[in-house]
Design an enzyme around this catalytic site. Structure first.
Site, PDB file in Angstrom:
ATOM      1  N   GLY A  47       0.850  -1.191   0.000  1.00  0.00           N
ATOM      2  CA  GLY A  47       0.000   0.000   0.000  1.00  0.00           C
ATOM      3  C   GLY A  47       0.881   1.235   0.000  1.00  0.00           C
ATOM      4  N   THR A  50       0.075   6.137  -1.752  1.00  0.00           N
ATOM      5  CA  THR A  50      -0.547   7.358  -1.222  1.00  0.00           C
ATOM      6  C   THR A  50      -0.491   7.343   0.297  1.00  0.00           C
ATOM      7  OG1 THR A  50      -2.765   6.370  -1.114  1.00  0.00           O
ATOM      8  CG2 THR A  50      -2.197   7.515  -3.157  1.00  0.00           C
ATOM      9  N   ASP A 110      -3.363  -6.244  -7.395  1.00  0.00           N
ATOM     10  CA  ASP A 110      -4.182  -6.478  -6.206  1.00  0.00           C
ATOM     11  C   ASP A 110      -3.355  -7.171  -5.128  1.00  0.00           C
ATOM     12  OD1 ASP A 110      -6.042  -7.134  -4.304  1.00  0.00           O
ATOM     13  OD2 ASP A 110      -7.243  -8.433  -5.603  1.00  0.00           O
ATOM     14  N   TYR A 224      -6.365   3.596  13.569  1.00  0.00           N
ATOM     15  CA  TYR A 224      -6.875   4.880  14.062  1.00  0.00           C
ATOM     16  C   TYR A 224      -7.879   4.611  15.168  1.00  0.00           C
ATOM     17  CZ  TYR A 224      -9.014   9.509  14.209  1.00  0.00           C
ATOM     18  OH  TYR A 224      -9.488  10.726  14.638  1.00  0.00           O
ATOM     19  N   TYR A 234     -17.192   5.225  14.013  1.00  0.00           N
ATOM     20  CA  TYR A 234     -15.863   4.752  13.637  1.00  0.00           C
ATOM     21  C   TYR A 234     -15.388   3.631  14.574  1.00  0.00           C
ATOM     22  CZ  TYR A 234     -11.388   4.726  11.299  1.00  0.00           C
ATOM     23  OH  TYR A 234     -10.305   4.317  10.574  1.00  0.00           O
ATOM     24  N   THR A 274      -7.922  12.132   3.689  1.00  0.00           N
ATOM     25  CA  THR A 274      -7.658  11.134   2.655  1.00  0.00           C
ATOM     26  C   THR A 274      -8.910  11.018   1.795  1.00  0.00           C
ATOM     27  OG1 THR A 274      -8.523   9.275   3.957  1.00  0.00           O
ATOM     28  CG2 THR A 274      -6.183   9.805   4.241  1.00  0.00           C
TER      29      THR A 274
END
Length: 400
Positions: A47, A50, A110, A224, A234, A274
């Site tokens: 990943g 970004t 992927d 997070y 969340y 993001t």
């Protein structure tokens, strides 16, 4: 072509290659300005194109002179069609790494698939021998499990009861009420399958099985927590269950790496703009208020500042790594300071369409959002004719 931002709801459909390149250069310069880090020398970033993943690759390379392999799934450019920003970021990174004499190769495909894992293992075996740091920073809404063939889709929903609170459309600045219906059990299972720790463990198991992990290798995944304001949707919602699974997986992986004295950690990072967070109700309003306060206190950080501090002040200090009561690295410590959160909670009650521009940092939010796609950066001539066809030097073919 002249490339301008083209929006569809919360999604930007275009990316500016020169702007993405400038963004990468800015991040590289920041890391270099903070001095060398005695860190890992052979790094795999899953990943890597970004956000925190890109910042990790940049910090490894330009902070520790590391050889890096980056795995990501990005859209290539076509005639008259821009690539996704991560493609342009990765092209710029490789270009700068080559200039600095650093090894850098990338795999576009992927990362959940066995094929991309196989391609990555073969590349490590051929070029690096082993890796000593593995960063896991995937952010995908869907995952095809390569072993079961089941396609899982994550959802952002509360558990148990309907969630209602304020949100903001960051394009217009309109503050409104939003309600999200609760999930069912299948939603939880699917979200954990996509965003939990199963794929992270599969990557580490695959690397370990082929002796591609150096003695003392470390792996880090990102998570997070956030404040009580957002926890219903969340941390106590479907995504929270996935994060719980990810964090529990760190202990499972750590146990599996004891034979090579390896370590596995989850780093809890700060709320940042993001593509994904922009679509989460409540989060843009929270971030707008948070940014205002943290900037006033001189403690605001973007992705690169967060990750550089993670490396320099947590992972590679030469001292034991400071962990919280649940065994996590906390680099969200400035966001979660009591004085910061008290102010956010107070402003939250006051926030309206009319006053948000004053009490929050909506403009900063918008700037960061457009920066993600290479727009709005200093030093870029956005009126100039720009070639949308940009190659990533190490990529010859891609895997769909």
């Amino acid at each position: 072509m002249i490339i301008e931002p083209r929006m569809r709801g919360f999604i930007c459909l275009t990316a500016q290659p020169k702007g993405c390149e400038q963004s990468v250069k800015n991040q590289i310069e920041y890391v270099k300005s903070k001095g060398p880090i005695d860190g890992a020398k052979k790094v795999l970033v899953i990943g890597a194109s970004t956000g925190f993943g890109l910042a990790s690759r940049i910090t490894s390379a330009f902070g520790s002179d590391a050889a890096t392999i980056g795995v990501f799934f990005e859209k290539e450019p076509g005639e008259g069609k821009t690539a996704s920003p991560g493609w342009y970021n990765s092209a710029a990174f490789e270009k700068e790494a080559q200039k600095a004499g650093l090894y850098a190769k990338s795999i576009n495909g992927d990362a959940f698939s066995n094929e991309v894992k196989r391609q990555t293992l073969d590349l490590i075996k051929a070029d690096l021998g082993q890796v000593d740091l593995i960063i896991y920073s995937l952010a995908s809404p869907v995952r095809l499990n390569p072993n079961t063939g089941v396609l899982h889709r994550s959802v952002l929903k509360p558990i148990g009861t309907t969630f209602s609170n304020k949100t903001v459309d960051f394009h217009t600045g309109k503050v409104s009420e939003v309600s999200i219906e609760p999930c069912n059990e299948e939603d939880i299972v699917n979200t954990v399958a996509v965003m939990g720790g199963e794929d992270w463990a599969m990557w580490i198991d695959a690397l370990k099985a082929e002796n591609l992990l150096a003695p003392g290798a470390t792996t880090v995944a990102y998570s997070y927590i956030g404040p009580s304001l957002t926890e219903a949707v969340y941390r106590k919602g479907t995504i929270g269950r996935a994060k719980d699974h990810l964090e529990a997986t760190a202990f499972t992986i750590a146990d599996s790496l004891k034979g090579i004295n390896g370590k596995a950690y989850v780093s809890v990072n700060k709320a940042l703009v993001t593509q994904a967070s922009s679509a989460i109700p409540v989060i843009p309003l929270y971030i707008s208020l948070l940014y205002k306060i943290m900037k006033e206190k001189g403690i605001h950080e973007g992705c690169i500042e967060q990750i550089q501090r993670l490396y320099q002040q947590r992972l590679y200090t030469g001292e034991p790594i400071l962990l919280d009561e649940k065994g996590r690295i906390r680099i969200d410590d400035w966001e979660m300071r009591e004085d910061v959160q008290d102010q956010v909670a107070k402003l939250w009650l006051e926030a309206t369409t009319e006053n948000l521009a004053k009490i929050g940092d909506l403009e900063g939010y918008r700037t960061d959002f457009y920066n993600l796609f290479g727009f709005g950066l200093d030093g870029v001539d956005y009126k100039a004719d720009t070639n949308e066809i940009v190659a990533i030097p190490s990529i010859v073919t891609t895997i769909a």
